[in-house]
Scaffold this motif. Sequence first.
Motif, mmCIF file in Angstrom:
data_model
loop_
_atom_site.group_PDB
_atom_site.id
_atom_site.type_symbol
_atom_site.label_atom_id
_atom_site.label_comp_id
_atom_site.label_asym_id
_atom_site.label_seq_id
_atom_site.Cartn_x
_atom_site.Cartn_y
_atom_site.Cartn_z
ATOM 1 N N GLU A 116 0.839 -1.206 0.000
ATOM 2 C CA GLU A 116 0.000 0.000 0.000
ATOM 3 C C GLU A 116 0.868 1.247 0.000
ATOM 4 N N ASN A 117 1.868 1.273 0.849
ATOM 5 C CA ASN A 117 2.775 2.415 0.928
ATOM 6 C C ASN A 117 3.570 2.587 -0.361
ATOM 7 N N LEU A 118 4.101 1.503 -0.876
ATOM 8 C CA LEU A 118 4.920 1.562 -2.080
ATOM 9 C C LEU A 118 4.135 2.074 -3.273
ATOM 10 N N GLN A 119 2.931 1.573 -3.464
ATOM 11 C CA GLN A 119 2.128 2.002 -4.597
ATOM 12 C C GLN A 119 1.728 3.470 -4.484
ATOM 13 N N ARG A 120 1.438 3.914 -3.269
ATOM 14 C CA ARG A 120 1.098 5.328 -3.060
ATOM 15 C C ARG A 120 2.261 6.229 -3.469
ATOM 16 N N LEU A 121 3.459 5.921 -2.976
ATOM 17 C CA LEU A 121 4.614 6.772 -3.240
ATOM 18 C C LEU A 121 5.057 6.693 -4.701
ATOM 19 N N GLN A 126 6.150 9.215 -9.318
ATOM 20 C CA GLN A 126 6.550 8.524 -10.540
ATOM 21 C C GLN A 126 7.858 7.766 -10.329
ATOM 22 N N ALA A 127 7.982 7.160 -9.170
ATOM 23 C CA ALA A 127 9.187 6.417 -8.820
ATOM 24 C C ALA A 127 9.078 4.982 -9.303
ATOM 25 N N ASN A 128 10.221 4.351 -9.447
ATOM 26 C CA ASN A 128 10.261 2.947 -9.849
ATOM 27 C C ASN A 128 9.982 2.079 -8.624
ATOM 28 N N PRO A 129 8.845 1.388 -8.566
ATOM 29 C CA PRO A 129 8.528 0.616 -7.360
ATOM 30 C C PRO A 129 9.521 -0.507 -7.087
ATOM 31 N N ILE A 198 2.602 -1.293 12.564
ATOM 32 C CA ILE A 198 3.417 -0.958 11.396
ATOM 33 C C ILE A 198 3.291 0.546 11.210
ATOM 34 N N ALA A 199 4.388 1.276 11.360
ATOM 35 C CA ALA A 199 4.362 2.736 11.255
ATOM 36 C C ALA A 199 5.367 3.177 10.196
ATOM 37 N N ILE A 200 4.910 3.989 9.266
ATOM 38 C CA ILE A 200 5.751 4.478 8.167
ATOM 39 C C ILE A 200 5.631 5.993 8.138
ATOM 40 N N SER A 201 6.772 6.701 8.130
ATOM 41 C CA SER A 201 6.712 8.158 8.155
ATOM 42 C C SER A 201 7.922 8.761 7.447
ATOM 43 N N ALA A 202 7.757 10.022 7.029
ATOM 44 C CA ALA A 202 8.851 10.793 6.440
ATOM 45 C C ALA A 202 8.770 12.210 6.990
ATOM 46 N N ARG A 203 9.942 12.852 7.135
ATOM 47 C CA ARG A 203 10.004 14.200 7.697
ATOM 48 C C ARG A 203 10.798 15.124 6.775
ATOM 49 N N ASP A 204 10.488 16.438 6.845
ATOM 50 C CA ASP A 204 11.211 17.402 6.030
ATOM 51 C C ASP A 204 12.511 17.806 6.720
ATOM 52 N N ALA A 205 13.208 18.764 6.133
ATOM 53 C CA ALA A 205 14.514 19.174 6.652
ATOM 54 C C ALA A 205 14.416 19.765 8.056
ATOM 55 N N LYS A 206 13.244 20.299 8.436
ATOM 56 C CA LYS A 206 13.061 20.860 9.769
ATOM 57 C C LYS A 206 12.643 19.813 10.800
ATOM 58 N N GLY A 207 12.397 18.609 10.327
ATOM 59 C CA GLY A 207 11.957 17.558 11.233
ATOM 60 C C GLY A 207 10.448 17.441 11.350
ATOM 61 N N ASP A 208 9.723 18.263 10.581
ATOM 62 C CA ASP A 208 8.260 18.184 10.603
ATOM 63 C C ASP A 208 7.789 17.020 9.736
ATOM 64 N N VAL A 209 6.673 16.420 10.144
ATOM 65 C CA VAL A 209 6.166 15.246 9.435
ATOM 66 C C VAL A 209 5.643 15.621 8.054
ATOM 67 N N LEU A 210 6.138 14.937 7.014
ATOM 68 C CA LEU A 210 5.583 15.074 5.668
ATOM 69 C C LEU A 210 4.330 14.221 5.533
ATOM 70 N N PHE A 211 4.463 12.968 5.935
ATOM 71 C CA PHE A 211 3.298 12.096 5.999
ATOM 72 C C PHE A 211 3.608 10.957 6.950
ATOM 73 N N GLU A 212 2.574 10.361 7.472
ATOM 74 C CA GLU A 212 2.736 9.189 8.319
ATOM 75 C C GLU A 212 1.499 8.310 8.191
ATOM 76 N N GLU A 213 1.728 7.020 8.197
ATOM 77 C CA GLU A 213 0.623 6.058 8.197
ATOM 78 C C GLU A 213 0.935 4.993 9.231
ATOM 79 N N THR A 214 -0.071 4.677 10.026
ATOM 80 C CA THR A 214 0.124 3.773 11.151
ATOM 81 C C THR A 214 -0.979 2.727 11.177
ATOM 82 N N THR A 215 -0.578 1.482 11.262
ATOM 83 C CA THR A 215 -1.504 0.355 11.374
ATOM 84 C C THR A 215 -1.254 -0.319 12.709
ATOM 85 N N ARG A 216 -2.309 -0.512 13.508
ATOM 86 C CA ARG A 216 -2.152 -1.103 14.846
ATOM 87 C C ARG A 216 -3.164 -2.218 15.078
ATOM 88 N N TYR A 217 -2.728 -3.220 15.818
ATOM 89 C CA TYR A 217 -3.620 -4.302 16.222
ATOM 90 C C TYR A 217 -4.767 -3.727 17.044
#
Length: 221
Positions: A116-121, A126-129, A198-217
């Motif tokens: 799900e994450n890979l296909q979104r990004l 337009q990245a090579n999955p 399962i938690a996936i996140s990315a941050r910008d140069a300032k450390g602010d969250v660009l996006f995050e997705e979290t799946t929990r039991y």
Amino acid sequence: MRHFSVFGAAAFACALFAGSASATQEPQAADILFERPQLEKLKGGDRLDYSYSFKSADPSLFGPAFDDRIGLRVEPGDGPDKKKVEVEMFSAERRRAAGPFEDMSGNPLLSLMLEENLQRLAAIFQANPRYMKTAIRLALRNAKATPEPSEGFGDAPGWRVEVAPFKDDPHKARMHGLDTLTYRFRVSEAAPGEITEIAISARDAKGDVLFEETTRYAGKH
């Protein structure tokens, strides 16, 4: 209908860690995430529920924030230690086509969420999955598992695996901040299906969250 294929659960686990070392006493990510019989304690008719949350700093780029649920229903497989897993991947208009998975011993949730994450990004940038898949594969192959208590399961032991596959990528200057992508997995033998987060996140140069997705039991019934 979109199907999950790049990270096909059983094939992905075999290809990802073929030849990985597991002779040492210190657990490897491969052993914790992919090689344990995570479904063996479940019986036919059991359903595992997971909460899902997606947030981003730029909805126009990454899509709007939303909360949803994922359900896995377990049925007997063809062997005594195998299960068939039917999937409800999100609800209503967000429903994805996924599964069913035949003759599983491991929990397919991890592969589903990586896909799900890979296909979104890949769609956004337009990245090579396959390039991204290879980086994630190598990072997980070399990762160690860190012991930690299992939240929500008393004093039961658990493990955390955390990787940043693109931090040293030679093309990271063109990755729009995705070089900071971090994947965190939490598991515990005390949890039905063993995967607790399962938690996936990315941050910008300032450390602010660009996006995050979290799946929990979220429970078993």
